[in-house]
Design a protein around this motif. Sequence first.
Motif: not given
Length: 89
Positions: A27-33, A39-46, A82-87
Amino acid sequence: MGLFEEERRMIETLKKEAYEAIEKAVNFAKQIKDKNSKTAILNTEYQIGRYHAYILLLEKLDFDAFEEIHNENKEHWKMCTLAIEKLYE
Protein backbone atom coordinates in the motif's frame (compact mmCIF):
# COMPACT_ATOMS: atom_id res chain seq x y z
CA MET A 1 -2.12 -25.60 27.09
CA GLY A 2 0.80 -27.64 25.87
CA LEU A 3 4.01 -26.48 24.28
CA PHE A 4 2.82 -27.67 20.87
CA GLU A 5 -0.32 -25.51 21.09
CA GLU A 6 1.71 -22.47 22.12
CA GLU A 7 4.12 -22.98 19.23
CA ARG A 8 1.20 -23.32 16.79
CA ARG A 9 -0.35 -20.09 18.08
CA MET A 10 3.00 -18.30 17.79
CA ILE A 11 3.42 -19.51 14.21
CA GLU A 12 -0.10 -18.35 13.32
CA THR A 13 0.62 -14.95 14.88
CA LEU A 14 3.88 -14.63 12.93
CA LYS A 15 2.10 -15.56 9.70
CA LYS A 16 -0.64 -13.00 10.36
CA GLU A 17 1.91 -10.30 11.13
CA ALA A 18 3.97 -11.13 8.01
CA TYR A 19 0.92 -10.88 5.78
CA GLU A 20 -0.09 -7.61 7.43
CA ALA A 21 3.39 -6.14 7.00
CA ILE A 22 3.67 -7.02 3.30
CA GLU A 23 0.15 -5.71 2.67
CA LYS A 24 1.07 -2.39 4.30
CA ALA A 25 4.35 -2.28 2.36
CA VAL A 26 2.47 -2.74 -0.92
CA ASN A 27 0.00 0.00 0.00
CA PHE A 28 2.81 2.43 0.80
CA ALA A 29 4.74 1.40 -2.33
CA LYS A 30 1.73 2.31 -4.45
CA GLN A 31 1.97 5.85 -3.05
CA ILE A 32 5.56 6.28 -4.28
CA LYS A 33 5.61 8.50 -7.35
CA ASP A 34 9.24 9.70 -7.44
CA LYS A 35 12.22 10.42 -5.20
CA ASN A 36 10.23 13.13 -3.41
CA SER A 37 7.86 10.52 -1.97
CA LYS A 38 10.19 10.10 0.98
CA THR A 39 7.55 9.31 3.61
CA ALA A 40 6.02 6.56 1.48
CA ILE A 41 9.49 5.19 0.71
CA LEU A 42 10.45 5.10 4.39
CA ASN A 43 7.16 3.49 5.34
CA THR A 44 7.61 0.88 2.62
CA GLU A 45 11.13 0.11 3.84
CA TYR A 46 9.92 -0.16 7.43
CA GLN A 47 7.13 -2.58 6.52
CA ILE A 48 9.47 -4.67 4.34
CA GLY A 49 11.81 -4.87 7.35
CA ARG A 50 8.93 -6.11 9.54
CA TYR A 51 7.98 -8.65 6.88
CA HIS A 52 11.55 -9.98 6.73
CA ALA A 53 11.78 -10.24 10.51
CA TYR A 54 8.59 -12.30 10.70
CA ILE A 55 9.45 -14.65 7.86
CA LEU A 56 12.97 -15.21 9.19
CA LEU A 57 11.45 -16.26 12.51
CA LEU A 58 9.05 -18.52 10.64
CA GLU A 59 11.95 -20.06 8.74
CA LYS A 60 13.37 -21.30 12.05
CA LEU A 61 10.04 -22.49 13.50
CA ASP A 62 8.09 -23.83 10.52
CA PHE A 63 9.87 -24.00 7.19
CA ASP A 64 6.68 -24.94 5.35
CA ALA A 65 4.92 -21.78 6.59
CA PHE A 66 7.98 -19.72 5.65
CA GLU A 67 8.07 -21.21 2.16
CA GLU A 68 4.33 -20.66 1.66
CA ILE A 69 4.45 -16.99 2.65
CA HIS A 70 7.69 -16.35 0.78
CA ASN A 71 6.37 -17.88 -2.43
CA GLU A 72 3.04 -16.05 -2.17
CA ASN A 73 4.71 -12.67 -1.69
CA LYS A 74 7.74 -12.74 -4.00
CA GLU A 75 6.10 -10.42 -6.50
CA HIS A 76 4.88 -8.06 -3.77
CA TRP A 77 8.41 -7.85 -2.35
CA LYS A 78 9.83 -7.19 -5.82
CA MET A 79 7.27 -4.45 -6.47
CA CYS A 80 8.13 -2.78 -3.16
CA THR A 81 11.88 -2.85 -3.73
CA LEU A 82 11.48 -1.42 -7.22
CA ALA A 83 9.34 1.38 -5.80
CA ILE A 84 11.96 2.11 -3.13
CA GLU A 85 14.61 2.46 -5.86
CA LYS A 86 12.81 5.58 -7.09
CA LEU A 87 14.62 7.37 -4.26
CA TYR A 88 17.86 6.97 -6.24
CA GLU A 89 16.58 8.02 -9.66
